[in-house]
Write a protein that holds these residues in place. Structure first.
Motif, PDB file in Angstrom:
ATOM      1  N   ALA A  33      -0.736   9.759 -14.528  1.00  0.00           N
ATOM      2  CA  ALA A  33      -1.020   8.802 -13.179  1.00  0.00           C
ATOM      3  C   ALA A  33      -2.340   7.906 -13.328  1.00  0.00           C
ATOM      4  O   ALA A  33      -3.166   8.114 -12.748  1.00  0.00           O
ATOM      5  N   THR A  34      -2.115   7.226 -14.438  1.00  0.00           N
ATOM      6  CA  THR A  34      -3.167   6.230 -14.655  1.00  0.00           C
ATOM      7  C   THR A  34      -3.222   4.985 -13.632  1.00  0.00           C
ATOM      8  O   THR A  34      -1.732   4.824 -12.983  1.00  0.00           O
ATOM      9  N   MET A  35      -3.850   4.326 -13.472  1.00  0.00           N
ATOM     10  CA  MET A  35      -3.949   3.052 -12.616  1.00  0.00           C
ATOM     11  C   MET A  35      -2.748   2.024 -12.908  1.00  0.00           C
ATOM     12  O   MET A  35      -2.136   1.660 -12.272  1.00  0.00           O
ATOM     13  N   ASP A  36      -2.793   1.915 -14.170  1.00  0.00           N
ATOM     14  CA  ASP A  36      -1.731   0.961 -14.850  1.00  0.00           C
ATOM     15  C   ASP A  36      -0.401   1.467 -14.657  1.00  0.00           C
ATOM     16  O   ASP A  36       0.431   0.782 -14.179  1.00  0.00           O
ATOM     17  N   ARG A  37      -0.073   2.755 -14.994  1.00  0.00           N
ATOM     18  CA  ARG A  37       1.217   3.638 -14.632  1.00  0.00           C
ATOM     19  C   ARG A  37       1.545   3.294 -13.131  1.00  0.00           C
ATOM     20  O   ARG A  37       2.632   3.121 -12.788  1.00  0.00           O
ATOM     21  N   VAL A  38       0.747   3.611 -12.291  1.00  0.00           N
ATOM     22  CA  VAL A  38       1.029   3.831 -10.786  1.00  0.00           C
ATOM     23  C   VAL A  38       1.360   2.154 -10.426  1.00  0.00           C
ATOM     24  O   VAL A  38       2.348   2.159  -9.707  1.00  0.00           O
ATOM     25  N   ALA A  39       0.424   1.490 -10.830  1.00  0.00           N
ATOM     26  CA  ALA A  39       1.112   0.119 -10.578  1.00  0.00           C
ATOM     27  C   ALA A  39       1.979  -0.347 -11.052  1.00  0.00           C
ATOM     28  O   ALA A  39       3.106  -1.067 -10.399  1.00  0.00           O
ATOM     29  N   ALA A  40       2.627  -0.160 -12.514  1.00  0.00           N
ATOM     30  CA  ALA A  40       3.885  -0.365 -13.037  1.00  0.00           C
ATOM     31  C   ALA A  40       5.001   0.121 -12.243  1.00  0.00           C
ATOM     32  O   ALA A  40       5.823  -0.355 -11.802  1.00  0.00           O
ATOM     33  N   SER A  70       1.016  -5.691  -9.422  1.00  0.00           N
ATOM     34  CA  SER A  70      -0.153  -5.902 -10.611  1.00  0.00           C
ATOM     35  C   SER A  70      -1.176  -5.046 -10.069  1.00  0.00           C
ATOM     36  O   SER A  70      -1.242  -4.415  -9.187  1.00  0.00           O
ATOM     37  N   LYS A  71      -1.957  -4.746 -11.331  1.00  0.00           N
ATOM     38  CA  LYS A  71      -2.989  -3.807 -11.179  1.00  0.00           C
ATOM     39  C   LYS A  71      -4.129  -4.548 -10.438  1.00  0.00           C
ATOM     40  O   LYS A  71      -4.621  -3.801  -9.511  1.00  0.00           O
ATOM     41  N   ARG A  90       0.808  -1.263   0.005  1.00  0.00           N
ATOM     42  CA  ARG A  90      -0.247  -0.013  -0.049  1.00  0.00           C
ATOM     43  C   ARG A  90       0.938   1.305  -0.067  1.00  0.00           C
ATOM     44  O   ARG A  90       0.749   2.273  -0.778  1.00  0.00           O
ATOM     45  N   GLU A  91       1.862   1.155   0.693  1.00  0.00           N
ATOM     46  CA  GLU A  91       2.843   2.402   0.868  1.00  0.00           C
ATOM     47  C   GLU A  91       3.561   2.226  -0.504  1.00  0.00           C
ATOM     48  O   GLU A  91       3.890   3.606  -0.876  1.00  0.00           O
ATOM     49  N   LYS A  92       4.046   1.344  -1.016  1.00  0.00           N
ATOM     50  CA  LYS A  92       4.601   1.484  -2.205  1.00  0.00           C
ATOM     51  C   LYS A  92       3.810   2.133  -3.421  1.00  0.00           C
ATOM     52  O   LYS A  92       4.255   3.050  -4.120  1.00  0.00           O
ATOM     53  N   VAL A  93       2.480   1.850  -3.251  1.00  0.00           N
ATOM     54  CA  VAL A  93       1.689   2.390  -4.321  1.00  0.00           C
ATOM     55  C   VAL A  93       1.376   3.848  -4.142  1.00  0.00           C
ATOM     56  O   VAL A  93       1.417   4.689  -5.014  1.00  0.00           O
ATOM     57  N   LEU A  94       1.264   4.217  -3.010  1.00  0.00           N
ATOM     58  CA  LEU A  94       1.238   5.780  -2.531  1.00  0.00           C
ATOM     59  C   LEU A  94       2.326   6.401  -3.018  1.00  0.00           C
ATOM     60  O   LEU A  94       2.378   7.578  -3.585  1.00  0.00           O
ATOM     61  N   LEU A 123      -2.958  -3.312  -6.870  1.00  0.00           N
ATOM     62  CA  LEU A 123      -3.254  -1.990  -6.564  1.00  0.00           C
ATOM     63  C   LEU A 123      -4.817  -1.762  -6.049  1.00  0.00           C
ATOM     64  O   LEU A 123      -5.027  -1.178  -5.493  1.00  0.00           O
ATOM     65  N   LEU A 124      -5.481  -2.484  -7.051  1.00  0.00           N
ATOM     66  CA  LEU A 124      -6.918  -2.344  -6.909  1.00  0.00           C
ATOM     67  C   LEU A 124      -7.252  -2.988  -5.390  1.00  0.00           C
ATOM     68  O   LEU A 124      -8.471  -2.589  -4.927  1.00  0.00           O
ATOM     69  N   TYR A 125      -6.411  -3.883  -5.144  1.00  0.00           N
ATOM     70  CA  TYR A 125      -6.827  -4.720  -3.732  1.00  0.00           C
ATOM     71  C   TYR A 125      -7.005  -3.423  -2.656  1.00  0.00           C
ATOM     72  O   TYR A 125      -7.667  -3.478  -1.700  1.00  0.00           O
ATOM     73  N   HIS A 126      -5.788  -2.577  -2.613  1.00  0.00           N
ATOM     74  CA  HIS A 126      -5.704  -1.379  -1.688  1.00  0.00           C
ATOM     75  C   HIS A 126      -6.599  -0.152  -2.088  1.00  0.00           C
ATOM     76  O   HIS A 126      -7.075   0.362  -1.038  1.00  0.00           O
ATOM     77  N   PHE A 127      -6.619  -0.056  -3.437  1.00  0.00           N
ATOM     78  CA  PHE A 127      -7.387   1.316  -3.806  1.00  0.00           C
ATOM     79  C   PHE A 127      -8.455   0.934  -4.841  1.00  0.00           C
ATOM     80  O   PHE A 127      -7.996   0.534  -5.875  1.00  0.00           O
ATOM     81  N   ALA A 128      -9.581   0.916  -4.869  1.00  0.00           N
ATOM     82  CA  ALA A 128     -10.472   0.375  -5.528  1.00  0.00           C
ATOM     83  C   ALA A 128     -10.764   1.209  -6.754  1.00  0.00           C
ATOM     84  O   ALA A 128     -11.408   0.826  -7.977  1.00  0.00           O
TER      85      ALA A 128
END
Length: 86
Positions: A27-34, A39-40, A8-12, A43-48
């Motif tokens: 700052a798309t969800m795909d770009r942030v996950a990468a 994985s996307k 979660r911290e890594k994603v933030l 990312l979605l597990y922590h931020f829907a």
């Protein structure tokens, strides 16, 4: 308060970095996950949603500001001196 999971911290961290370096359009969800190295789905597990991600980043920044303010208020040399040093 318990420490949030590392992913979660890594994603933030990644979201903040992409926003600062590349701007909000990048700052798309795909770009942030990468950027975070997750994985996307991770990312979605922590931020829907992107809104949830934005709200979490704002919450993190609010928390950091509160910590800085507490530190400055407690500084024996005064708030202004503490602010200048920071």
């Amino acid at each position: 308060m318990s420490r949030p999971p590392l992913a979660r911290e890594k994603v933030l961290d990644a979201f903040e970095h992409v926003l600062l370096i590349e701007g909000e359009r990048a700052a798309t969800m795909d770009r942030v996950a990468a950027e975070a190295g997750v994985s996307k789905g991770g990312l979605l597990y922590h931020f829907a949603s992107k809104i949830a991600l934005e709200e979490a980043l704002i919450e993190r920044m609010d928390h950091l500001v509160a910590l800085d303010m507490d530190e400055m208020l407690a500084d024996p040399s005064g708030v202004a001196a503490a602010f200048i040093r920071s």
